[in-house]
Design a protein around this motif. Structure first.
Motif, short mmCIF file in Angstrom:
data_model
loop_
_atom_site.label_atom_id
_atom_site.label_comp_id
_atom_site.label_asym_id
_atom_site.label_seq_id
_atom_site.Cartn_x
_atom_site.Cartn_y
_atom_site.Cartn_z
N ILE A 8 -33.85 0.77 4.85
CA ILE A 8 -32.51 1.05 5.39
C ILE A 8 -31.51 0.27 4.57
O ILE A 8 -31.79 -0.86 4.16
CB ILE A 8 -32.42 0.66 6.87
N GLY A 9 -30.38 0.88 4.34
CA GLY A 9 -29.42 0.20 3.49
C GLY A 9 -27.98 0.44 3.88
O GLY A 9 -27.67 1.32 4.69
N ASP A 67 -13.69 -5.59 -1.64
CA ASP A 67 -14.74 -5.16 -0.70
C ASP A 67 -14.23 -4.06 0.24
O ASP A 67 -15.02 -3.48 1.00
CB ASP A 67 -15.24 -6.33 0.14
N THR A 68 -12.95 -3.77 0.18
CA THR A 68 -12.37 -2.74 1.03
C THR A 68 -12.98 -1.38 0.71
O THR A 68 -13.00 -0.95 -0.45
CB THR A 68 -10.85 -2.67 0.84
N ALA A 69 -13.52 -0.73 1.73
CA ALA A 69 -14.20 0.56 1.56
C ALA A 69 -14.66 1.06 2.91
O ALA A 69 -14.60 0.33 3.91
CB ALA A 69 -15.41 0.41 0.63
N VAL A 70 -15.11 2.30 2.94
CA VAL A 70 -15.85 2.79 4.09
C VAL A 70 -17.32 2.45 3.86
O VAL A 70 -17.87 2.76 2.80
CB VAL A 70 -15.68 4.30 4.28
N TYR A 71 -17.91 1.79 4.82
CA TYR A 71 -19.30 1.37 4.72
C TYR A 71 -20.17 2.30 5.56
O TYR A 71 -19.85 2.61 6.71
CB TYR A 71 -19.45 -0.07 5.22
N TYR A 72 -21.27 2.71 4.97
CA TYR A 72 -22.22 3.61 5.63
C TYR A 72 -23.60 2.97 5.63
O TYR A 72 -23.95 2.26 4.69
CB TYR A 72 -22.33 4.94 4.87
N CYS A 73 -24.39 3.27 6.65
CA CYS A 73 -25.79 2.91 6.58
C CYS A 73 -26.61 4.18 6.44
O CYS A 73 -26.19 5.26 6.85
CB CYS A 73 -26.25 2.10 7.79
N ALA A 74 -27.76 4.05 5.82
CA ALA A 74 -28.64 5.18 5.59
C ALA A 74 -30.08 4.71 5.59
O ALA A 74 -30.36 3.55 5.25
CB ALA A 74 -28.31 5.87 4.28
N ALA A 75 -30.96 5.60 5.98
CA ALA A 75 -32.39 5.30 5.99
C ALA A 75 -33.13 6.31 5.14
O ALA A 75 -32.79 7.50 5.12
CB ALA A 75 -32.93 5.35 7.42
N GLY A 108 -25.67 7.39 8.65
CA GLY A 108 -24.84 7.16 9.81
C GLY A 108 -23.40 7.47 9.48
O GLY A 108 -23.06 7.73 8.32
N GLN A 109 -22.54 7.44 10.47
CA GLN A 109 -21.12 7.65 10.20
C GLN A 109 -20.57 6.39 9.55
O GLN A 109 -21.17 5.33 9.65
CB GLN A 109 -20.36 7.99 11.49
#
Length: 129
Positions: A34-35, A90-98, A120-121
């Motif tokens: 997962i990241g 570091d400003t960004a939209v952060y997403y997680c994914a598996a 994920g969203q």
């Protein structure tokens, strides 16, 4: 069905901290990588940090080494990203994914997307100078 729910973004001043959470369901959490990924306007998506309990390893992008820490709570099926010493870049939209194949953390992060998995969203992180 693999589902991921990201949370924890917000607005913070440079030098501050935030902790992102990614709650997972629908798969055996500790078997797969997962990241966290991020994408800023006009920039390519970046694999920020990834983790795999089965591999027993983590991966960090050079841009966040020493400032961000990824961890997982297998009992809660949740992965965290502790972000310290935040910078405006570091400003960004952060997403997680598996990734639900046999990829490890470095495979997932360097590919910048799962080989086969789910996203994920996003959650917005804004660091003001």
């Amino acid at each position: 069905e693999v589902q991921l729910q990201a949370s924890g973004g917000g607005l913070v001043q440079a030098g501050g901290s935030l902790r992102l959470s990614c709650a997972a369901s629908g798969f055996t959490f500790d078997d797969y990588a997962i990241g966290w990924f991020r994408q800023a306007p006009g920039k390519e998506r970046e694999g920020v940090s990834c983790i795999s309990s089965s591999y027993g390893s983590t991966y960090y992008a050079d841009s966040v080494k020493g400032r961000f820490t990824i961890s997982s709570d297998n009992a809660k099926n949740t992965v965290y990203l502790q972000m310290n010493s935040l910078k405006p870049e570091d400003t960004a939209v952060y997403y997680c994914a598996a990734d639900v194949t046999n990829w490890g953390p470095s495979d997932l992060c360097r590919a910048r997307a799962p080989y086969f998995g789910s996203w994920g969203q996003g959650t917005q992180v804004t660091v003001s100078s």
